[in-house]
Design an enzyme around this catalytic site. Structure first.
Site, mmCIF file in Angstrom:
data_model
loop_
_atom_site.group_PDB
_atom_site.id
_atom_site.type_symbol
_atom_site.label_atom_id
_atom_site.label_comp_id
_atom_site.label_asym_id
_atom_site.label_seq_id
_atom_site.Cartn_x
_atom_site.Cartn_y
_atom_site.Cartn_z
ATOM 1 N N LYS A 35 0.842 -1.212 0.000
ATOM 2 C CA LYS A 35 0.000 0.000 0.000
ATOM 3 C C LYS A 35 0.877 1.262 0.000
ATOM 4 C CE LYS A 35 -1.518 1.585 4.084
ATOM 5 N NZ LYS A 35 -1.332 2.976 4.528
ATOM 6 N N ASN A 36 1.887 1.274 0.865
ATOM 7 C CA ASN A 36 2.666 2.507 1.032
ATOM 8 C C ASN A 36 3.685 2.742 -0.085
ATOM 9 O OD1 ASN A 36 1.143 3.158 3.203
ATOM 10 N ND2 ASN A 36 2.645 2.532 4.750
ATOM 11 N N ARG A 103 -3.821 9.572 4.764
ATOM 12 C CA ARG A 103 -2.564 10.300 4.899
ATOM 13 C C ARG A 103 -1.815 10.423 3.568
ATOM 14 N NH1 ARG A 103 0.293 13.769 8.050
ATOM 15 N NH2 ARG A 103 2.502 13.474 7.691
ATOM 16 N N CYS A 127 -4.618 7.644 9.837
ATOM 17 C CA CYS A 127 -4.804 7.032 11.152
ATOM 18 C C CYS A 127 -4.623 8.054 12.264
ATOM 19 C CB CYS A 127 -3.778 5.924 11.343
ATOM 20 S SG CYS A 127 -4.120 4.470 10.371
ATOM 21 N N PRO A 133 2.294 16.107 11.819
ATOM 22 C CA PRO A 133 2.464 17.388 11.125
ATOM 23 C C PRO A 133 3.081 17.193 9.741
ATOM 24 C CG PRO A 133 4.203 17.078 12.741
ATOM 25 C CD PRO A 133 3.278 15.894 12.874
ATOM 26 N N ILE A 134 3.023 18.242 8.906
ATOM 27 C CA ILE A 134 3.725 18.179 7.613
ATOM 28 C C ILE A 134 4.740 19.325 7.504
ATOM 29 C CG2 ILE A 134 1.950 16.890 6.339
ATOM 30 C CD1 ILE A 134 1.115 19.605 5.081
ATOM 31 N N ASP A 135 5.214 19.777 8.694
ATOM 32 C CA ASP A 135 6.155 20.910 8.689
ATOM 33 C C ASP A 135 7.419 20.610 7.872
ATOM 34 O OD1 ASP A 135 6.473 19.122 11.087
ATOM 35 O OD2 ASP A 135 8.352 20.227 11.230
ATOM 36 N N VAL A 175 8.872 9.509 6.046
ATOM 37 C CA VAL A 175 8.674 8.690 4.846
ATOM 38 C C VAL A 175 8.005 9.517 3.750
ATOM 39 C CG1 VAL A 175 7.440 6.659 3.932
ATOM 40 C CG2 VAL A 175 8.590 6.538 6.156
ATOM 41 N N ILE A 341 8.069 6.355 17.195
ATOM 42 C CA ILE A 341 7.717 7.121 15.982
ATOM 43 C C ILE A 341 6.475 7.998 16.194
ATOM 44 C CG2 ILE A 341 7.230 6.991 13.493
ATOM 45 C CD1 ILE A 341 9.965 5.823 14.144
#
Ligand code: EPU
Length: 439
Positions: A35-36, A103, A127, A133-135, A175, A341
């Site tokens: 999937k990823n 995500r 999830c 965050p997406i900083d 990732v 994580i």
């Protein structure tokens, strides 16, 4: 052939999973594509005139991504195991109702920037396992000189005319952050250096694809040296790519084998991607025979307790933490699991406790005292991997388990019900909501 919306309609019908106690599993199970990996590759399809992905997993998250591609103007055809994406990109905006569902939608930011130099996306969902965050994604975009504006929950980004900086260091290993940077660089000419990158096999699968497209990418440790001859030279290509096997699905079935395998053969795996999982399973007492593309696993006589710490690849994956917790609930002694994580990825502990597990969570550490048996119960899937842990626990428990919110499982596992049935398990997807079912 069905359309993504037809598949989505079918999968979204299911609300609950009924799992009956299972004495043993045997036979062969085939792992689907990752999937990823599929998600960044779908976003990367924006860079091409035509992309065919083989070993493509049909599950909720990849179907949502296909819906986004269709809205962006791509023609998508979907058959069992293969998706073909053709045509140009007609618009640059990803609607927030789709971004909020998973995500991986954040990857369309990089995909659109790489393909057409601008993107409008909303903050991604996924999830509920932490702040997420997406900083770092934005910090990278800022470093190359992108311009931003924020409006109504959307962020609108444009690539710069001239590049500001050609070297960027991630403060944390991320990732999708690494993947977004690579996708964005498909739109910028010349040489770049990315430091402290994620090395997950799924990231490297994207790297393989970008090399096929014509980008030069050299990796030394966690440093990526990226060379883009010119964005124009990358475009208009037709590419075929085989997605790597899903190491987390493989790991989930290997844990099942460690609990109940008599024996179980897990096929279509890349054992090189499973190092940390295999060494912990061996330590727990599972008997493993590793071949080139498959692994045979026989149940442990008694599960031995473990010390587990999640880490970026090649460390033990956070995406396997919940499944290991289910297994260690039955260990002969006390285990310790440290989640480094995500700050909120122990919600399955409370659900496993409903089934009789003895788990104490303090901050980022869970102490799991092994019990003799788990008992079937009504539980709730709090996130994707939590749902897999509850399936494993339900199979090994006495009696029957009903797992609510099963959409979480369907987000990331292809045909789990069918695959488990093939191994002799009794599991049934139900259309009824758990709260509407009499106790
Ligand atoms: N982080 C930041 N800032 C950022 C990005 C990340 O602080 O800008 C932090 C996160 O909060 C977290 C850590 O960095 O503490 C790692 O997060 P990462 O960005 O690597 O996670 P992700 O890219 O959002 C992907 C997978 C997850 C998997 C993680 C870790 C996809 C679509 N998702 O998420 O998969 O758990 O990497 O390996 O690739 C799953 O499949 O169940 C799943 C949750």
């Amino acid at each position: 052939m069905s359309t993504a919306s037809e598949y989505l309609k079918r999968l979204n019908r299911y609300k609950t999973l009924r799992v009956k106690s299972c004495q043993s599993v045997s036979g062969l199970v085939r792992v689907s594509g990752a999937k990823n990996s599929a998600l960044p590759l779908l976003a990367a399809s924006l860079l091409t005139e035509g992309l065919t992905l083989k070993n493509f997993p049909i599950l909720l998250d990849t179907l949502y991504a296909v819906e986004i591609l269709s809205l962006l103007g791509k023609e998508v055809s979907l058959t069992e195991g293969v998706v073909s994406i053709r045509g140009g990109v007609k618009t640059y905006a990803v609607p927030s109702y789709l971004s909020a569902l998973f995500r991986g939608s954040v990857l369309f930011l990089g995909g659109l920037l790489g393909a057409i130099g601008r993107a409008k996306v909303a903050h991604p969902g996924g999830c509920p396992i932490g702040k997420r965050p997406i900083d770092q994604h934005l910090k990278f975009l800022e470093s190359v000189g992108c311009t931003f504006s924020f409006d109504g929950g959307y962020i609108y980004v444009r690539l710069p005319r001239g590049v500001k900086s050609r070297r960027f260091r991630f403060d944390v290993i991320t990732v999708t952050g690494t993947e977004n940077a690579l996708l964005t660089l498909a739109g910028l000419k010349g040489e770049f250096v990315l430091e402290n990158c994620a090395l997950e096999p799924e990231v490297l699968d994207l790297v393989e694809f970008l090399k096929k497209l014509g980008m030069g990418i050299e990796i030394e440790g966690r440093t990526f040296k990226v060379f883009n001859p010119s964005p124009e030279s990358l475009r208009g290509k037709r590419i075929s790519h085989r997605i790597i096997p899903d190491r987390i699905e493989a790991g989930t079935f290997l844990v099942l084998g460690a609990l109940l395998g008599e024996p179980l053969r897990v096929e279509n795996v890349n054992p090189n991607h499973l190092g940390s999982i295999l060494s912990l399973l061996k330590r727990a007492g599972a008997k493993l025979k590793v071949d080139k593309n498959s692994i045979k696993v026989e149940r442990a006589e008694r599960i031995k307790p473990l010390k587990v710490r999640t880490e970026p690849y090649p460390g033990f994956p956070t995406d396997m933490q919940a499944q290991f917790m289910a297994m260690l609930s039955l260990a002969d002694g006390t285990s310790e699991i440290e989640e480094t994580i995500f700050e909120n990825r122990f919600r399955h502990a409370a659900e496993l406790s409903r089934m009789g597990a003895d788990i104490e969570v303090k901050g980022r550490v869970a102490t799991v005292r092994g019990v003799r048996a788990l008992k079937g119960a009504r539980v709730n899937a709090t996130d994707l991997r939590a749902s897999a842990a509850l399936v494993l626990a339900g199979l090994v428990a006495e009696g029957e388990t009903l797992i609510g919110n099963v959409g979480q499982l369907l987000r990331g596992y292809e045909k789990m019900e069918e695959k488990l049935k093939g191994l002799g398990c009794e599991v049934y997807l139900l259309e009824k909501d758990l709260k509407d079912m009499s106790p």
